[in-house]
Design a protein around this motif. Sequence first.
Motif, mmCIF file in Angstrom:
data_model
loop_
_atom_site.group_PDB
_atom_site.id
_atom_site.type_symbol
_atom_site.label_atom_id
_atom_site.label_comp_id
_atom_site.label_asym_id
_atom_site.label_seq_id
_atom_site.Cartn_x
_atom_site.Cartn_y
_atom_site.Cartn_z
ATOM 1 N N PRO A 8 -4.271 2.217 -13.442
ATOM 2 C CA PRO A 8 -3.166 2.099 -12.483
ATOM 3 C C PRO A 8 -3.058 3.284 -11.533
ATOM 4 N N ALA A 9 -3.440 4.468 -12.006
ATOM 5 C CA ALA A 9 -3.349 5.655 -11.149
ATOM 6 C C ALA A 9 -4.282 5.559 -9.949
ATOM 7 N N ALA A 10 -5.356 4.773 -10.072
ATOM 8 C CA ALA A 10 -6.286 4.606 -8.963
ATOM 9 C C ALA A 10 -5.776 3.584 -7.955
ATOM 10 N N VAL A 11 -4.838 2.750 -8.370
ATOM 11 C CA VAL A 11 -4.296 1.703 -7.499
ATOM 12 C C VAL A 11 -2.962 2.131 -6.900
ATOM 13 N N LEU A 12 -2.110 2.700 -7.730
ATOM 14 C CA LEU A 12 -0.767 3.102 -7.298
ATOM 15 C C LEU A 12 -0.783 4.602 -7.023
ATOM 16 N N ARG A 13 -0.946 4.950 -5.742
ATOM 17 C CA ARG A 13 -1.233 6.339 -5.393
ATOM 18 C C ARG A 13 -0.034 7.125 -4.907
ATOM 19 N N THR A 14 1.076 6.445 -4.673
ATOM 20 C CA THR A 14 2.269 7.145 -4.191
ATOM 21 C C THR A 14 3.476 6.706 -5.012
ATOM 22 N N ALA A 15 4.529 7.504 -4.934
ATOM 23 C CA ALA A 15 5.766 7.148 -5.643
ATOM 24 C C ALA A 15 6.327 5.833 -5.110
ATOM 25 N N PHE A 16 6.187 5.603 -3.793
ATOM 26 C CA PHE A 16 6.677 4.359 -3.208
ATOM 27 C C PHE A 16 5.916 3.163 -3.767
ATOM 28 N N GLN A 17 4.589 3.258 -3.831
ATOM 29 C CA GLN A 17 3.802 2.155 -4.376
ATOM 30 C C GLN A 17 4.165 1.887 -5.834
ATOM 31 N N LYS A 18 4.408 2.936 -6.587
ATOM 32 C CA LYS A 18 4.805 2.758 -7.988
ATOM 33 C C LYS A 18 6.148 2.055 -8.093
ATOM 34 N N SER A 19 7.073 2.388 -7.197
ATOM 35 C CA SER A 19 8.393 1.753 -7.241
ATOM 36 C C SER A 19 8.303 0.278 -6.854
ATOM 37 N N VAL A 20 7.450 -0.034 -5.882
ATOM 38 C CA VAL A 20 7.256 -1.431 -5.473
ATOM 39 C C VAL A 20 6.633 -2.229 -6.613
ATOM 40 N N ALA A 21 5.587 -1.675 -7.232
ATOM 41 C CA ALA A 21 4.939 -2.367 -8.341
ATOM 42 C C ALA A 21 5.916 -2.571 -9.490
ATOM 43 N N ASN A 22 6.721 -1.569 -9.774
ATOM 44 C CA ASN A 22 7.696 -1.695 -10.854
ATOM 45 C C ASN A 22 8.712 -2.794 -10.547
ATOM 46 N N TYR A 23 9.114 -2.894 -9.278
ATOM 47 C CA TYR A 23 10.070 -3.935 -8.885
ATOM 48 C C TYR A 23 9.515 -5.316 -9.193
ATOM 49 N N TRP A 24 8.265 -5.577 -8.771
ATOM 50 C CA TRP A 24 7.704 -6.903 -8.967
ATOM 51 C C TRP A 24 7.246 -7.145 -10.400
ATOM 52 N N ASN A 25 6.862 -6.078 -11.106
ATOM 53 C CA ASN A 25 6.477 -6.244 -12.510
ATOM 54 C C ASN A 25 7.670 -6.579 -13.391
ATOM 55 N N THR A 26 8.830 -6.026 -13.068
ATOM 56 C CA THR A 26 10.017 -6.238 -13.902
ATOM 57 C C THR A 26 10.849 -7.427 -13.435
ATOM 58 N N ASN A 27 10.555 -7.947 -12.243
ATOM 59 C CA ASN A 27 11.297 -9.076 -11.689
ATOM 60 C C ASN A 27 10.597 -10.389 -12.046
ATOM 61 N N GLN A 28 10.237 -10.519 -13.333
ATOM 62 C CA GLN A 28 9.364 -11.607 -13.748
ATOM 63 C C GLN A 28 10.064 -12.960 -13.812
ATOM 64 N N GLN A 29 11.348 -12.974 -14.036
ATOM 65 C CA GLN A 29 12.060 -14.237 -14.211
ATOM 66 C C GLN A 29 12.914 -14.588 -13.000
ATOM 67 N N ASP A 30 12.507 -14.129 -11.836
ATOM 68 C CA ASP A 30 13.225 -14.408 -10.605
ATOM 69 C C ASP A 30 13.278 -15.915 -10.363
ATOM 70 N N PRO A 31 14.454 -16.531 -10.454
ATOM 71 C CA PRO A 31 14.518 -17.990 -10.321
ATOM 72 C C PRO A 31 14.180 -18.499 -8.930
ATOM 73 N N VAL A 32 14.320 -17.654 -7.890
ATOM 74 C CA VAL A 32 13.997 -18.109 -6.541
ATOM 75 C C VAL A 32 12.548 -18.584 -6.481
ATOM 76 N N ASN A 33 11.659 -17.837 -7.105
ATOM 77 C CA ASN A 33 10.252 -18.211 -7.091
ATOM 78 C C ASN A 33 9.898 -19.186 -8.211
ATOM 79 N N LEU A 34 10.429 -18.960 -9.398
ATOM 80 C CA LEU A 34 10.008 -19.754 -10.546
ATOM 81 C C LEU A 34 10.540 -21.182 -10.508
#
Length: 287
Positions: A8-34
């Motif tokens: 992951p450190a090779a893909v997520l290179r900035t604090a912003f990218q890490k925060s974006v990835a965390n948002y979508w990784n933890t937003n797994q049960q979002d009913p809008v999409n599911l």
Amino acid sequence: MTTTTPDPAAVLRTAFQKSVANYWNTNQQDPVNLRLGEIDDLYHHHYGLGEYDPSVLAGPEETRDERIIKEMHRLETAQADVLLDQLGDIRPEHRLLDAGSGRGGTSIMANARFGCTIDGVSISEYQVGFANDRARQRGVADKVRFHFRNMLDTGLESGSRRAIWTNETTMYVDLHQAFAEFARLLEFGGRYVCITGCYNDITGGPSRAVSQIDQHYICNIHPRSEYFKALAANNLVPISVVDLTPDTIPYWELRAKSSVATGIEDPFLTAYKEGSFHYLMIVADKV
């Protein structure tokens, strides 16, 4: 491209990218999409286009929300079709890239339409796993593959792509870096299609409503002008620019009446209707 999961450190290179990835990784049960994707097992991560059928708001109250959800899914699938219509002459031997591929719906639609190979990249490991599961279940995993990669540095071979698209994902990246990577990947005459929200430069900066959207999605909405500066700097020449704003407003009006409304509907509608925010489709060729 290897399918081995990178560090992951090779893909997520900035604090912003890490925060974006965390948002979508933890937003797994979002009913809008599911909930929308459960209708036909085609899962999107974008909004809709076109007028909605007003009859969905009539009829029995107990099935009203079900009708709204189905209609929202029809509109978001129609949006993906509009994007795919712009890719040009795509043949089965071509290779495409879905940059910021979400749960994979548009890539699966592209394969069904063109019969070609598509790679999707996302910085959300959860989304990559979800999308690959869908491709396997549909029997297209040999042609549609999703990878935990950064769209700014995909690892794909230079000149290997006939077409690339971003569907509501460029607000998460530096445009100059992204378009430089896309230009590297595209063959001469290859096509890039972008559907995005961008703020109106005339306002002098993001409006209050646009800032609310940024905060909600942890993104960084760019001014309209920045897209064209970054395209020109990377030999990507627009051949079509379409303001889709009027066509997306009905989707948001319908979504506001649904059980999957999140509260962000009002800022979107305010920003679109006051003119501080545009929903653009930009089609450009690599020269």
